[in-house]
Design a protein around this motif. Structure first.
Motif, mmCIF file in Angstrom:
data_model
loop_
_atom_site.group_PDB
_atom_site.id
_atom_site.type_symbol
_atom_site.label_atom_id
_atom_site.label_comp_id
_atom_site.label_asym_id
_atom_site.label_seq_id
_atom_site.Cartn_x
_atom_site.Cartn_y
_atom_site.Cartn_z
ATOM 1 N N ASN A 107 -12.392 4.257 -1.428
ATOM 2 C CA ASN A 107 -12.308 5.646 -2.190
ATOM 3 C C ASN A 107 -11.387 6.354 -1.779
ATOM 4 O O ASN A 107 -10.692 6.956 -2.504
ATOM 5 C CB ASN A 107 -13.993 6.287 -1.921
ATOM 6 N N LEU A 108 -11.018 6.561 -0.372
ATOM 7 C CA LEU A 108 -9.873 7.320 -0.088
ATOM 8 C C LEU A 108 -8.706 6.457 -0.749
ATOM 9 O O LEU A 108 -7.869 7.547 -1.135
ATOM 10 C CB LEU A 108 -9.939 7.262 1.461
ATOM 11 N N GLY A 109 -8.496 5.401 -0.609
ATOM 12 C CA GLY A 109 -7.590 4.792 -1.173
ATOM 13 C C GLY A 109 -7.068 4.999 -2.710
ATOM 14 O O GLY A 109 -6.271 5.183 -3.094
ATOM 15 N N VAL A 148 -8.226 7.745 -4.348
ATOM 16 C CA VAL A 148 -8.061 9.240 -4.448
ATOM 17 C C VAL A 148 -6.431 9.266 -4.015
ATOM 18 O O VAL A 148 -5.553 9.944 -4.764
ATOM 19 C CB VAL A 148 -8.826 10.144 -3.160
ATOM 20 N N LEU A 149 -5.928 8.625 -3.058
ATOM 21 C CA LEU A 149 -4.449 8.717 -2.558
ATOM 22 C C LEU A 149 -3.706 7.971 -3.687
ATOM 23 O O LEU A 149 -2.420 8.663 -4.046
ATOM 24 C CB LEU A 149 -4.148 8.048 -1.372
ATOM 25 N N ALA A 150 -3.983 6.772 -4.312
ATOM 26 C CA ALA A 150 -3.240 6.455 -5.344
ATOM 27 C C ALA A 150 -3.196 7.118 -6.587
ATOM 28 O O ALA A 150 -2.137 7.297 -7.276
ATOM 29 C CB ALA A 150 -3.989 5.048 -5.726
ATOM 30 N N ALA A 151 -4.256 7.979 -6.654
ATOM 31 C CA ALA A 151 -4.321 8.646 -8.004
ATOM 32 C C ALA A 151 -3.190 10.066 -7.824
ATOM 33 O O ALA A 151 -2.899 10.366 -8.646
ATOM 34 C CB ALA A 151 -5.635 9.326 -8.229
ATOM 35 N N VAL A 152 -3.439 10.174 -6.544
ATOM 36 C CA VAL A 152 -2.344 11.571 -6.278
ATOM 37 C C VAL A 152 -0.913 11.229 -6.564
ATOM 38 O O VAL A 152 -0.171 11.800 -7.129
ATOM 39 C CB VAL A 152 -2.533 12.323 -4.863
ATOM 40 N N ILE A 153 -0.660 9.854 -5.809
ATOM 41 C CA ILE A 153 0.718 9.262 -6.069
ATOM 42 C C ILE A 153 0.997 8.976 -7.372
ATOM 43 O O ILE A 153 2.112 9.320 -7.777
ATOM 44 C CB ILE A 153 1.030 8.122 -5.041
ATOM 45 N N GLY A 154 -0.023 8.371 -8.089
ATOM 46 C CA GLY A 154 0.275 8.035 -9.372
ATOM 47 C C GLY A 154 0.634 9.121 -10.351
ATOM 48 O O GLY A 154 1.567 9.218 -11.272
ATOM 49 N N MET A 155 -0.262 10.235 -9.998
ATOM 50 C CA MET A 155 -0.116 11.371 -10.979
ATOM 51 C C MET A 155 1.163 12.272 -10.768
ATOM 52 O O MET A 155 1.680 12.621 -11.764
ATOM 53 C CB MET A 155 -1.455 12.391 -10.361
#
Ligand SMILES: [Zn+2]
Ligand SMILES: [Zn+2]
Length: 167
Positions: free
Chosen positions: A6-8, A10-17
């Motif tokens: 789940n943390l992964g 969230v992190l991927a979504a931040v970077i992707g965003m």
């Protein structure tokens, strides 16, 4: 699902965003969407600017992720959380530290935060749709490289500019 996964997400979504926001800023806001974004590159009266509509659109996408995610697609819920976290980072860096639209208690501290602020000031050094540099919000290139790129862009347009980013 494990906490790590789940943390992964969230992190991927931040970077992707950040990558998505960079592309939208460069190709849409400074392209066909300039009608909304122009308000952010010129002086506007009042608390809000037309450009804030982009934040509203992104908030709707995050809300949709939360709603659909809570209907049995939990991974999407964590994407929504990543998008929301990105929104908070954007608000702190862009609206708070750079543009001082939020009552922010302090100036940017630390090399990286100062670089982010200076890079976005350089983005605003050209008040036009074309010729701008640095389209990201939570990641920025080296300021010297951006200055050189800006100078090149402006000279190509036959303009000169004093890049005043002392701080
Ligand atoms: Zn812009
Ligand atoms: Zn700005």
């Amino acid at each position: 699902m494990s906490i790590l996964l789940n943390l992964g997400i969230v992190l991927a979504a931040v970077i992707g965003m950040e990558i998505f926001a960079w592309a939208i800023h460069k190709y849409v806001m400074h392209g066909i969407g300039w009608g909304w974004h122009e308000s952010h590159h010129t002086e506007t009266d009042g608390l809000f600017e037309k450009n804030d509509l982009y934040a509203v659109v992104f908030s709707c996408i995050a809300a949709a992720c939360f709603i659909i995610g809570s209907m049995g697609h939990s991974w999407l819920w964590y994407v929504g959380l990543g998008l929301t976290l990105y929104g908070v980072l954007y608000a702190v860096v862009h609206d708070g530290l750079v543009h001082r639209r939020l009552p922010f208690p302090r100036k940017a501290r630390g090399r990286y935060m100062k670089r982010l602020v200076q890079a976005h000031r350089l983005h605003h050094a050209a008040h036009t749709k074309d010729g701008c540099v640095s389209f990201g919000f939570i990641w920025a290139q080296d300021v010297r490289k951006l200055k050189a790129e800006l100078k090149q862009n402006l000279s190509r347009q036959g303009r000169s500019h004093q890049t005043d980013i002392a701080e």
